[in-house]
Scaffold this motif. Structure first.
Motif, mmCIF file in Angstrom:
data_model
loop_
_atom_site.group_PDB
_atom_site.id
_atom_site.type_symbol
_atom_site.label_atom_id
_atom_site.label_comp_id
_atom_site.label_asym_id
_atom_site.label_seq_id
_atom_site.Cartn_x
_atom_site.Cartn_y
_atom_site.Cartn_z
ATOM 1 N N VAL A 93 0.783 -1.080 -0.139
ATOM 2 C CA VAL A 93 0.086 0.065 -0.087
ATOM 3 C C VAL A 93 0.927 1.229 -0.069
ATOM 4 C CG1 VAL A 93 -1.888 1.325 1.292
ATOM 5 C CG2 VAL A 93 -1.672 -1.273 1.220
ATOM 6 N N GLY A 94 0.528 2.265 -0.679
ATOM 7 C CA GLY A 94 1.464 3.231 -0.961
ATOM 8 C C GLY A 94 1.500 4.248 0.092
ATOM 9 N N VAL A 95 0.034 4.646 0.604
ATOM 10 C CA VAL A 95 -0.217 5.682 1.560
ATOM 11 C C VAL A 95 -1.081 4.952 2.658
ATOM 12 C CG1 VAL A 95 -0.868 8.054 2.348
ATOM 13 C CG2 VAL A 95 0.681 7.582 0.403
ATOM 14 N N LEU A 96 -1.021 4.993 3.924
ATOM 15 C CA LEU A 96 -1.918 4.547 5.108
ATOM 16 C C LEU A 96 -2.256 5.983 5.787
ATOM 17 C CD1 LEU A 96 -3.413 2.741 6.342
ATOM 18 C CD2 LEU A 96 -1.599 2.378 8.030
ATOM 19 N N THR A 97 -3.446 6.504 5.682
ATOM 20 C CA THR A 97 -3.803 7.754 6.129
ATOM 21 C C THR A 97 -5.178 7.786 6.903
ATOM 22 O OG1 THR A 97 -3.916 10.163 5.915
ATOM 23 C CG2 THR A 97 -4.945 8.640 4.277
ATOM 24 N N GLU A 98 -5.238 8.752 7.639
ATOM 25 C CA GLU A 98 -6.762 8.934 8.385
ATOM 26 C C GLU A 98 -7.789 9.505 7.858
ATOM 27 O OE1 GLU A 98 -6.968 11.479 11.980
ATOM 28 O OE2 GLU A 98 -5.339 12.230 11.397
ATOM 29 N N MET A 99 -8.943 9.509 8.039
ATOM 30 C CA MET A 99 -9.973 9.868 7.444
ATOM 31 C C MET A 99 -10.635 11.051 8.279
ATOM 32 S SD MET A 99 -13.502 8.015 6.236
ATOM 33 C CE MET A 99 -12.761 7.183 4.795
ATOM 34 N N ASN A 100 -11.039 12.158 7.543
ATOM 35 C CA ASN A 100 -11.623 13.050 8.244
ATOM 36 C C ASN A 100 -12.959 12.913 8.293
ATOM 37 O OD1 ASN A 100 -12.759 15.572 9.347
ATOM 38 N ND2 ASN A 100 -11.782 16.798 8.001
ATOM 39 N N PRO A 101 -13.551 12.569 9.555
ATOM 40 C CA PRO A 101 -14.894 11.986 9.919
ATOM 41 C C PRO A 101 -15.881 13.050 9.131
ATOM 42 C CG PRO A 101 -13.729 11.769 11.819
ATOM 43 C CD PRO A 101 -12.548 12.665 10.934
ATOM 44 N N ALA A 102 -15.702 14.353 9.036
ATOM 45 C CA ALA A 102 -16.717 15.375 8.686
ATOM 46 C C ALA A 102 -16.845 15.372 7.197
ATOM 47 C CB ALA A 102 -16.240 16.750 9.072
ATOM 48 N N GLU A 103 -15.870 14.609 6.596
ATOM 49 C CA GLU A 103 -15.991 14.617 4.989
ATOM 50 C C GLU A 103 -16.647 13.425 4.498
ATOM 51 O OE1 GLU A 103 -12.095 15.250 3.481
ATOM 52 O OE2 GLU A 103 -11.810 17.049 4.219
ATOM 53 N N HIS A 104 -17.046 12.379 5.524
ATOM 54 C CA HIS A 104 -17.430 11.052 5.160
ATOM 55 C C HIS A 104 -18.485 10.698 6.006
ATOM 56 C CE1 HIS A 104 -14.134 10.321 2.375
ATOM 57 N NE2 HIS A 104 -13.658 11.009 2.956
ATOM 58 N N THR A 105 -19.421 11.717 6.332
ATOM 59 C CA THR A 105 -20.386 11.317 7.190
ATOM 60 C C THR A 105 -21.721 12.130 6.815
ATOM 61 O OG1 THR A 105 -19.115 11.378 9.135
ATOM 62 C CG2 THR A 105 -21.386 11.897 9.688
ATOM 63 N N THR A 106 -22.896 11.428 6.739
ATOM 64 C CA THR A 106 -24.119 11.995 6.137
ATOM 65 C C THR A 106 -25.083 11.787 7.214
ATOM 66 O OG1 THR A 106 -25.029 9.939 4.957
ATOM 67 C CG2 THR A 106 -23.444 11.620 3.639
ATOM 68 N N ARG A 118 -7.005 0.645 -5.692
ATOM 69 C CA ARG A 118 -6.484 -0.651 -5.248
ATOM 70 C C ARG A 118 -4.872 -0.652 -4.569
ATOM 71 N NH1 ARG A 118 -8.592 -5.397 -9.559
ATOM 72 N NH2 ARG A 118 -10.556 -4.704 -9.438
ATOM 73 N N GLY A 119 -4.884 0.176 -3.672
ATOM 74 C CA GLY A 119 -3.671 0.113 -2.665
ATOM 75 C C GLY A 119 -2.855 1.200 -2.881
ATOM 76 N N GLU A 120 -3.282 2.415 -3.402
ATOM 77 C CA GLU A 120 -2.270 3.354 -3.706
ATOM 78 C C GLU A 120 -2.566 4.393 -2.489
ATOM 79 O OE1 GLU A 120 -3.027 5.884 -7.010
ATOM 80 O OE2 GLU A 120 -2.336 4.542 -8.495
ATOM 81 N N VAL A 121 -3.828 4.358 -1.816
ATOM 82 C CA VAL A 121 -3.904 5.163 -0.566
ATOM 83 C C VAL A 121 -5.173 4.394 0.017
ATOM 84 C CG1 VAL A 121 -4.855 7.308 0.433
ATOM 85 C CG2 VAL A 121 -3.309 7.344 -1.553
ATOM 86 N N ILE A 122 -5.094 4.076 1.327
ATOM 87 C CA ILE A 122 -6.113 3.710 2.181
ATOM 88 C C ILE A 122 -6.423 4.853 3.122
ATOM 89 C CG2 ILE A 122 -6.469 1.934 3.946
ATOM 90 C CD1 ILE A 122 -5.564 -0.128 2.398
ATOM 91 N N GLU A 123 -7.545 5.035 3.496
ATOM 92 C CA GLU A 123 -8.087 5.847 4.433
ATOM 93 C C GLU A 123 -8.865 5.066 5.428
ATOM 94 O OE1 GLU A 123 -9.736 9.585 3.012
ATOM 95 O OE2 GLU A 123 -9.218 9.190 1.048
ATOM 96 N N LEU A 124 -8.547 5.368 6.796
ATOM 97 C CA LEU A 124 -9.060 4.946 7.974
ATOM 98 C C LEU A 124 -9.809 5.943 8.889
ATOM 99 C CD1 LEU A 124 -6.677 2.100 8.813
ATOM 100 C CD2 LEU A 124 -8.787 1.811 7.612
ATOM 101 N N ARG A 125 -11.021 5.589 9.388
ATOM 102 C CA ARG A 125 -11.853 6.431 10.192
ATOM 103 C C ARG A 125 -11.307 6.233 11.600
ATOM 104 N NH1 ARG A 125 -17.044 8.602 8.908
ATOM 105 N NH2 ARG A 125 -17.981 10.021 10.803
ATOM 106 N N LEU A 126 -10.090 7.099 11.926
ATOM 107 C CA LEU A 126 -9.531 6.835 13.388
ATOM 108 C C LEU A 126 -10.447 7.420 14.442
ATOM 109 C CD1 LEU A 126 -5.667 7.209 12.775
ATOM 110 C CD2 LEU A 126 -7.090 5.189 12.185
ATOM 111 N N ARG A 127 -10.762 8.719 14.062
ATOM 112 C CA ARG A 127 -11.465 9.557 15.483
ATOM 113 C C ARG A 127 -12.750 9.381 15.431
ATOM 114 N NH1 ARG A 127 -7.707 13.947 15.829
ATOM 115 N NH2 ARG A 127 -5.745 13.766 14.325
ATOM 116 N N THR A 128 -13.328 9.624 16.768
ATOM 117 C CA THR A 128 -14.679 10.102 17.059
ATOM 118 C C THR A 128 -15.197 11.045 16.180
ATOM 119 O OG1 THR A 128 -14.222 11.176 19.074
ATOM 120 C CG2 THR A 128 -14.522 8.946 19.173
#
Length: 255
Positions: A93-106, A118-128
């Protein structure tokens, strides 16, 4: 002048020797220590881990306490189960990063992770959602297993779910720290976050747009990307770091 030499009888010498031996404390024979085997490092494993890993770890610098996010992402990257599964499936995986919850919440859903190209960047929702803490480690690790499966399959079909299940099982079986609980577990563990209705992993393997650090994370061909290093820059840096790790592992193996 007459000198007389007196010598003890043999029986007297024997009695004296026995008495002397009886007066000395008995010494127990020291136990024989088993030989300690020499430590042997699996250089092939080290080389594979240098290749099949996350090239770059990127917390979001504009969110609170990015140093803690960095440690959280590093913990995922160094998780024994994740490393074993990535070696087995030859994931990189090229980049492992965190996700901004505000940008991915509806109002209807919360996205937990994304795999771009397919593995260039993986974003994970770390924060509450309130940015006041971090989510449960096991939930995030399970999300990472899901996103790693998107390195192979884009759609959520039967093949995708079979691979996801296999990765989750491998991660659990190879986690020698009993399910991911390490000494630093309490720093991130959030017992009040069991997951809520409306959460979903992602919408499938995302294949378009441009990843931009610290801004709008996806832009179309008509959109204007935000300022910051683009996906190509991040991927180039990640490739350089992977090549350096591979070279270091090869030199150690040769030495």
């Amino acid at each position: 002048m007459k000198i007389v030499l007196l010598a003890p009888l043999p029986s007297e010498l024997s009695s004296l020797s026995q008495a002397s031996a009886a007066s000395r404390p008995r010494q127990r024979a020291a136990p024989i220590k088993s030989a300690t085997p020499a430590r042997h490092r699996d250089w092939r494993k080290a080389q594979d881990e240098a290749i099949h890993t996350f090239g770059k770890i990127v917390p979001l610098p504009y969110l609170p306490n990015p140093a803690k996010s960095q440690r959280f992402l590093e913990r995922l990257s160094n998780d024994a189960g994740i490393k074993a599964s990535m070696r087995k499936h030859k994931f990189s995986v090229g980049v492992l990063t965190e996700m901004n919850p505000a940008e991915h919440t509806t109002h209807e859903s919360r996205t937990l992770g994304l795999n771009r190209n397919r593995g260039e960047v993986i974003e994970l929702r770390l924060r509450t959602d309130a940015y006041d803490g971090y989510r449960d480690y096991k939930i995030i690790r399970k999300t990472l297993c899901h996103e790693l499966a998107h390195n192979v399959f884009g759609e959520h079909d039967r093949s995708f779910w079979d691979l996801t299940t296999a990765i989750e099982k491998e991660v659990e079986e190879n986690d020698w720290r009993a399910g991911g609980h390490a000494l630093t577990n309490q720093e991130f563990y959030n017992p009040d976050d069991p997951g809520v209705e409306g959460e979903h992993m992602d919408g499938g393997g995302w294949t378009g747009g441009e990843f931009v650090l610290g801004g709008n994370n996806s832009t179309s061909s008509q959109g204007t990307p935000a300022h910051g290093p683009g996906r190509r820059d991040l991927m180039a840096q990640a490739a350089e770091e992977r090549m350096k790790k591979q070279g270091d592992a090869s030199r150690r193996a040769g030495g």
